[in-house]
Motif scaffolding. Structure first.
Motif, PDB file in Angstrom:
ATOM      1  N   GLY A 111      51.585   2.611   4.671  1.00 38.36           N
ATOM      2  CA  GLY A 111      52.511   1.802   5.449  1.00 38.36           C
ATOM      3  C   GLY A 111      52.377   2.113   6.925  1.00 38.36           C
ATOM      4  O   GLY A 111      52.136   3.264   7.299  1.00 38.36           O
ATOM      5  N   ILE A 112      52.512   1.095   7.757  1.00 39.46           N
ATOM      6  CA  ILE A 112      52.583   1.288   9.209  1.00 39.46           C
ATOM      7  C   ILE A 112      53.933   0.718   9.633  1.00 39.46           C
ATOM      8  O   ILE A 112      54.171  -0.484   9.532  1.00 39.46           O
ATOM      9  CB  ILE A 112      51.443   0.563   9.965  1.00 39.46           C
ATOM     10  CG1 ILE A 112      50.071   0.944   9.413  1.00 39.46           C
ATOM     11  CG2 ILE A 112      51.559   0.847  11.464  1.00 39.46           C
ATOM     12  CD1 ILE A 112      49.673   2.389   9.578  1.00 39.46           C
ATOM     13  N   LEU A 113      54.816   1.611  10.063  1.00 42.93           N
ATOM     14  CA  LEU A 113      56.151   1.189  10.481  1.00 42.93           C
ATOM     15  C   LEU A 113      56.060   0.488  11.825  1.00 42.93           C
ATOM     16  O   LEU A 113      55.516   1.027  12.791  1.00 42.93           O
ATOM     17  CB  LEU A 113      57.088   2.397  10.583  1.00 42.93           C
ATOM     18  CG  LEU A 113      58.510   2.084  11.026  1.00 42.93           C
ATOM     19  CD1 LEU A 113      59.199   1.147  10.028  1.00 42.93           C
ATOM     20  CD2 LEU A 113      59.303   3.364  11.208  1.00 42.93           C
ATOM     21  N   MET A 114      56.631  -0.700  11.853  1.00 41.73           N
ATOM     22  CA  MET A 114      56.520  -1.551  13.026  1.00 41.73           C
ATOM     23  C   MET A 114      57.891  -2.103  13.393  1.00 41.73           C
ATOM     24  O   MET A 114      58.553  -2.725  12.562  1.00 41.73           O
ATOM     25  CB  MET A 114      55.554  -2.685  12.651  1.00 41.73           C
ATOM     26  CG  MET A 114      55.142  -3.571  13.760  1.00 41.73           C
ATOM     27  SD  MET A 114      53.946  -4.762  13.100  1.00 41.73           S
ATOM     28  CE  MET A 114      54.665  -6.255  13.746  1.00 41.73           C
ATOM     29  N   ALA A 115      58.336  -1.813  14.612  1.00 41.83           N
ATOM     30  CA  ALA A 115      59.522  -2.438  15.202  1.00 41.83           C
ATOM     31  C   ALA A 115      60.841  -2.030  14.561  1.00 41.83           C
ATOM     32  O   ALA A 115      61.822  -2.748  14.702  1.00 41.83           O
ATOM     33  CB  ALA A 115      59.381  -3.966  15.206  1.00 41.83           C
ATOM     34  N   ASP A 137      54.399   3.835  14.333  1.00 42.56           N
ATOM     35  CA  ASP A 137      53.584   3.247  15.406  1.00 42.56           C
ATOM     36  C   ASP A 137      54.489   2.856  16.577  1.00 42.56           C
ATOM     37  O   ASP A 137      54.606   1.675  16.916  1.00 42.56           O
ATOM     38  CB  ASP A 137      52.829   2.030  14.858  1.00 42.56           C
ATOM     39  CG  ASP A 137      51.837   1.436  15.857  1.00 42.56           C
ATOM     40  OD1 ASP A 137      51.365   2.164  16.746  1.00 42.56           O
ATOM     41  OD2 ASP A 137      51.538   0.230  15.728  1.00 42.56           O
ATOM     42  N   PRO A 138      55.152   3.852  17.203  1.00 47.25           N
ATOM     43  CA  PRO A 138      56.131   3.513  18.244  1.00 47.25           C
ATOM     44  C   PRO A 138      55.529   2.830  19.472  1.00 47.25           C
ATOM     45  O   PRO A 138      56.194   2.009  20.101  1.00 47.25           O
ATOM     46  CB  PRO A 138      56.751   4.864  18.612  1.00 47.25           C
ATOM     47  CG  PRO A 138      55.740   5.878  18.224  1.00 47.25           C
ATOM     48  CD  PRO A 138      55.016   5.297  17.035  1.00 47.25           C
ATOM     49  N   SER A 139      54.282   3.128  19.804  1.00 41.86           N
ATOM     50  CA  SER A 139      53.670   2.509  20.985  1.00 41.86           C
ATOM     51  C   SER A 139      53.082   1.132  20.677  1.00 41.86           C
ATOM     52  O   SER A 139      52.765   0.375  21.589  1.00 41.86           O
ATOM     53  CB  SER A 139      52.560   3.409  21.529  1.00 41.86           C
ATOM     54  OG  SER A 139      51.454   3.412  20.639  1.00 41.86           O
TER      55      SER A 139
END
Length: 187
Positions: A111-115, A137-139
């Protein structure tokens, strides 16, 4: 009367409006071109089916280091998601089910956490009993490298690290199986 100036009056107000609209369109196109030409380039230009998947290196929500390259030799589904995304929440149980169904094929879901905030994602993952790593992926660098346009969005990567398929929107059972066939190879 055809020769009187009154017959011209109805057409006159349109000319300034048409000119103003034309200028607005030209100005908009000029701004878009300037933004496109001055935007910093990222590695996203290299993402393409049949080519190596872009690197993913980061930290999981559990604070562990993660590197996609460590999964070479296994079929991988990279899923960009967030717990406030309704279709993401809907497809989450399917991903869990598919991970179990294809355990013998050595399938990995990432998973890539987005937003969304990590705390909310951790709670959702715990509630769902998910076992796969989720990278924060905060940036937005990973999202940009993968050219993600919406959540959920999934990438099917084969055992050699080659991107074979992209699913924009919620993955359904038939979608998953069709795309998994492209990446499973031999176990």
């Amino acid at each position: 009367m055809a020769g009187s100036p009154d017959h011209l009056a109805p057409g006159l107000p349109r000319r300034p409006i048409v000119v103003a609209l034309g200028l607005a369109v030209v100005a908009t196109l000029l701004v878009v071109a300037i933004v496109a030409l001055t935007r910093p380039q990222t590695g996203s230009a290299n993402i393409e089916k049949g080519r190596p998947a872009p690197e993913i290196a980061g930290t999981t929500l559990e604070g562990e280091p993660f590197n996609l390259a460590d999964l070479r030799g296994r079929p991988v589904v990279v899923n960009f998601w967030g717990p406030t995304c309704v279709p993401c929440r809907t497809e989450f149980p399917l991903l869990k089910q598919k991970l179990e169904e294809h355990a013998a094929d050595d399938l990995v879901v990432v998973g890539i956490l987005m937003a969304d905030p990590p705390e909310l994602a951790r709670q959702f993952i715990a509630d769902e009993g998910a076992t796969w790593a989720t990278v924060d992926d905060p940036s937005g660098a990973i999202k940009d490298a993968y050219r993600v346009v919406a959540r959920p969005q999934s990438y099917f990567i084969d055992r050699d690290g080659i991107l074979r398929s992209i699913q924009i929107g919620e993955v359904r059972d038939a979608d998953f199986e069709r795309q998994f066939d492209l990446i499973k190879g031999t176990s």
